[in-house]
Design an enzyme around this catalytic site. Structure first.
Site, PDB file in Angstrom:
ATOM      1  N   ASP A  13      -4.872  -5.126   2.421  1.00  0.00           N
ATOM      2  CA  ASP A  13      -6.400  -5.861   2.911  1.00  0.00           C
ATOM      3  C   ASP A  13      -6.413  -7.217   2.395  1.00  0.00           C
ATOM      4  O   ASP A  13      -7.085  -8.044   2.743  1.00  0.00           O
ATOM      5  CB  ASP A  13      -7.299  -4.938   1.952  1.00  0.00           C
ATOM      6  CG  ASP A  13      -7.908  -3.692   2.869  1.00  0.00           C
ATOM      7  OD1 ASP A  13      -7.718  -3.627   4.083  1.00  0.00           O
ATOM      8  OD2 ASP A  13      -7.813  -2.767   2.199  1.00  0.00           O
ATOM      9  N   ASN A  45       0.703  -1.252   0.145  1.00  0.00           N
ATOM     10  CA  ASN A  45      -0.079  -0.049   0.084  1.00  0.00           C
ATOM     11  C   ASN A  45       0.954   1.229  -0.127  1.00  0.00           C
ATOM     12  O   ASN A  45       1.946   1.231   0.315  1.00  0.00           O
ATOM     13  CB  ASN A  45      -0.827   0.058   1.242  1.00  0.00           C
ATOM     14  CG  ASN A  45      -2.101  -0.734   1.103  1.00  0.00           C
ATOM     15  OD1 ASN A  45      -2.492  -1.130  -0.059  1.00  0.00           O
ATOM     16  ND2 ASN A  45      -2.703  -0.816   2.139  1.00  0.00           N
ATOM     17  N   LYS A 104     -15.932  -0.867  13.313  1.00  0.00           N
ATOM     18  CA  LYS A 104     -14.831  -1.497  14.182  1.00  0.00           C
ATOM     19  C   LYS A 104     -14.820  -1.273  15.698  1.00  0.00           C
ATOM     20  O   LYS A 104     -13.935  -1.798  16.350  1.00  0.00           O
ATOM     21  CB  LYS A 104     -13.484  -0.688  13.431  1.00  0.00           C
ATOM     22  CG  LYS A 104     -13.387  -1.016  11.962  1.00  0.00           C
ATOM     23  CD  LYS A 104     -12.032  -0.865  11.567  1.00  0.00           C
ATOM     24  CE  LYS A 104     -11.704  -1.099   9.871  1.00  0.00           C
ATOM     25  NZ  LYS A 104     -10.420  -1.155   9.677  1.00  0.00           N
ATOM     26  N   ASP A 109      -8.364  -8.020  10.122  1.00  0.00           N
ATOM     27  CA  ASP A 109      -8.333  -6.541  10.376  1.00  0.00           C
ATOM     28  C   ASP A 109      -7.820  -6.426  11.948  1.00  0.00           C
ATOM     29  O   ASP A 109      -8.339  -6.743  12.859  1.00  0.00           O
ATOM     30  CB  ASP A 109      -9.850  -6.139  10.389  1.00  0.00           C
ATOM     31  CG  ASP A 109      -9.879  -4.622  10.369  1.00  0.00           C
ATOM     32  OD1 ASP A 109      -9.015  -3.992  11.505  1.00  0.00           O
ATOM     33  OD2 ASP A 109     -10.197  -3.852   9.549  1.00  0.00           O
ATOM     34  N   ILE A 110      -6.610  -5.881  12.086  1.00  0.00           N
ATOM     35  CA  ILE A 110      -5.856  -5.875  13.373  1.00  0.00           C
ATOM     36  C   ILE A 110      -6.710  -4.994  14.235  1.00  0.00           C
ATOM     37  O   ILE A 110      -6.782  -5.418  15.486  1.00  0.00           O
ATOM     38  CB  ILE A 110      -4.322  -5.311  12.978  1.00  0.00           C
ATOM     39  CG1 ILE A 110      -3.737  -6.287  11.926  1.00  0.00           C
ATOM     40  CG2 ILE A 110      -3.728  -5.154  14.454  1.00  0.00           C
ATOM     41  CD1 ILE A 110      -2.378  -5.636  11.477  1.00  0.00           C
TER      42      ILE A 110
HETATM   43  O1  C5P Z   1     -10.919  -0.395   6.736  1.00  0.00           O
HETATM   44  P1  C5P Z   1      -9.809   0.317   6.489  1.00  0.00           P
HETATM   45  O2  C5P Z   1      -8.510  -0.185   5.972  1.00  0.00           O
HETATM   46  O3  C5P Z   1      -9.998   1.474   5.653  1.00  0.00           O
HETATM   47  O4  C5P Z   1      -9.384   0.982   8.001  1.00  0.00           O
HETATM   48  C1  C5P Z   1      -8.303   1.775   8.173  1.00  0.00           C
HETATM   49  C2  C5P Z   1      -7.967   1.673   9.601  1.00  0.00           C
HETATM   50  O5  C5P Z   1      -7.824   0.251   9.941  1.00  0.00           O
HETATM   51  C3  C5P Z   1      -6.518   2.032   9.914  1.00  0.00           C
HETATM   52  O6  C5P Z   1      -6.468   2.368  11.080  1.00  0.00           O
HETATM   53  C4  C5P Z   1      -5.485   0.637   9.627  1.00  0.00           C
HETATM   54  O7  C5P Z   1      -4.270   0.559  10.330  1.00  0.00           O
HETATM   55  C5  C5P Z   1      -6.657  -0.373  10.258  1.00  0.00           C
HETATM   56  N1  C5P Z   1      -6.435  -1.911   9.688  1.00  0.00           N
HETATM   57  C6  C5P Z   1      -5.929  -2.770  10.471  1.00  0.00           C
HETATM   58  N2  C5P Z   1      -5.688  -3.944   9.948  1.00  0.00           N
HETATM   59  C7  C5P Z   1      -6.449  -4.110   8.599  1.00  0.00           C
HETATM   60  C8  C5P Z   1      -6.756  -3.015   7.718  1.00  0.00           C
HETATM   61  C9  C5P Z   1      -6.906  -1.884   8.465  1.00  0.00           C
HETATM   62  O8  C5P Z   1      -5.676  -2.612  11.562  1.00  0.00           O
HETATM   63  N3  C5P Z   1      -6.376  -5.348   8.026  1.00  0.00           N
END
Ligand code: C5P
Length: 398
Positions: free
Chosen positions: A279, A210, A342, A307-308
């Protein structure tokens, strides 16, 4: 870490006998890591030469509002934005009066009007001038407006009088500013931060990633250290250097990031997910380099990464969990949806369709969104945005 590292300080020197001590103030700021620029009023030059202060600060002196050359090098508005801290030392009765009335007929006056920096004033004048009702009124008005006074000290004055009006000694001025800017509001707290991109390997030489320089996450980590926190920074591959007080964990993939974050979360009071986590990652890793000669088309099957941020929010309900939302449209609305979906305490949104803020640049402009409010932080250096975000988090957890 040095008290003033990465801090930009402007010392305004006005025309009092104590101006000879300004060289020592500059030396002490620099010794503690600051970049120092000096603004001199015309009368200050009667007490100490610009050349002396230029030599000690290592920067050209700023002394003119109406000089086209000086303004084109670094104009008063640029200077005002550059500064994190402005100290007026010595500050004469005349300069105090000028600032109180918002006069902008010289560089110092214009600078104080234009800046968002923290302003400190170390008055120096004859005791009767200090105790005069006009000066005392000015002092009161400026204090109420949030400018911080250091002194004056009591003692023997240059004119022979004994009383309040001496400039506080340089070492004391510098240490007072140091303790007030690094108040340690986050001391005792552990913060885990993610930063940078992740890399999802396809084969030994290719990966999916990314767009992220890691600058915002690193700025938050640095600001958190400044404010006294223990900091774990889980970083994807970036070309940034982390302060040695930061506990850095270098990872590549989203899975590694997740594992590292989880290892810190039992001890963490705050989690800030600033990383641009991929993602998706390839279902199969191919352990030899894919040959382009082998086919005209290549299908790579991708699976969704965990999603961390959501997992931290789900499993560590006692921690304050903050996410970032880089959006290109409906910025605030999309961010609010993410805050809810979230289950976060706070989300920080920015508009990455504006290329002058966001990815790989030093400035940002964000909305700090919680369930109760949205606070707009106007365009500023990432380190200063980081400090403001942490101060808002601090006020929300107290
Ligand atoms: O859902 P999205 O990727 O747009 O959300 C962004 C937020 O989620 C950021 O804070 C990013 O660090 C976190 N995130 C995460 N793990 C993922 C995808 C996004 O912690 N796999």
């Amino acid at each position: 870490m040095l008290s003033f590292s990465k801090k930009n300080i402007i010392l305004c020197v006005t025309g009092g006998i104590a101006a000879y001590k300004s060289a020592e103030i500059i030396r002490l700021f620099k010794k503690d890591g600051a970049d120092v620029r000096v603004v001199m009023t015309e009368s200050a030059k009667e007490f100490i030469t610009p050349l002396t202060l230029q030599a000690v600060s290592g920067n050209q002196i700023h002394d003119s509002l109406l000089d086209a050359d000086a303004e084109s090098a670094m104009g008063h508005i640029e200077l005002a934005k550059w500064a994190d801290i402005i100290l007026i030392a010595p500050c004469t009765a005349e300069s105090l009066s000028k600032i109180t009335h918002g006069r902008a007929d010289d560089l110092m006056g214009a600078l104080i009007l234009a800046t968002n920096a923290d302003v400190y004033i170390a008055p120096a004048m004859n005791m009767n001038m200090w105790l005069d009702k006009t000066t005392q009124d000015n002092y009161k008005i400026l204090s109420e407006r949030g400018l911080s006074f250091i002194g004056p000290a009591e003692g023997e004055q240059a004119c022979g009088d004994i009383g309040p009006g001496r400039m506080v000694e340089p070492n004391e001025i510098v240490s007072l500013i140091s303790s007030s800017t690094n108040r340690g509001i986050l001391s005792g707290l552990t913060i885990t931060i993610t930063a940078g991109p992740t890399r999802e390997q396809i084969d030994p030489v290719r990966f999916i990633s990314n767009n992220s320089s890691g600058k915002m996450g690193y700025a938050i980590a640095e600001a958190a250290i400044e404010l006294g926190a223990n900091v774990n920074l889980v970083s994807g591959p970036v070309s940034l250097h982390a302060d040695k007080a930061i506990n850095i964990s270098n990872i590549n993939s989203a899975d590694e990031m997740l594992e590292s974050v989880m290892s810190f979360m039992d001890e963490s009071n705050i989690f800030i997910g600033c990383a641009a986590v991929s993602d998706f990652s390839p279902v199969d890793y191919i352990d030899t380099k894919i040959k382009k000669e082998d086919s005209e088309q290549l299908d790579i099957q991708l699976k969704k990464n965990k999603d961390i941020l959501s997992l931290v929010a789900e499993h560590f309900k006692n921690s304050y969990v903050v996410g970032f939302a880089a959006e290109t449209s409906n910025v605030e609305e999309n961010a609010k949806n993410k805050l809810n979906s979230k289950n976060l305490n706070m989300i920080i949104s920015n508009d990455v369709s504006d290329q002058s803020i966001g990815f790989d640049v030093d400035e940002n402009e964000v909305n700090v969104i919680t369930k109760n409010e949205t606070i707009f932080l106007k365009r500023d250096k990432k380190i200063r945005i980081a400090r403001q975000i942490l101060k808002i988090i601090h006020s929300n957890i107290n």
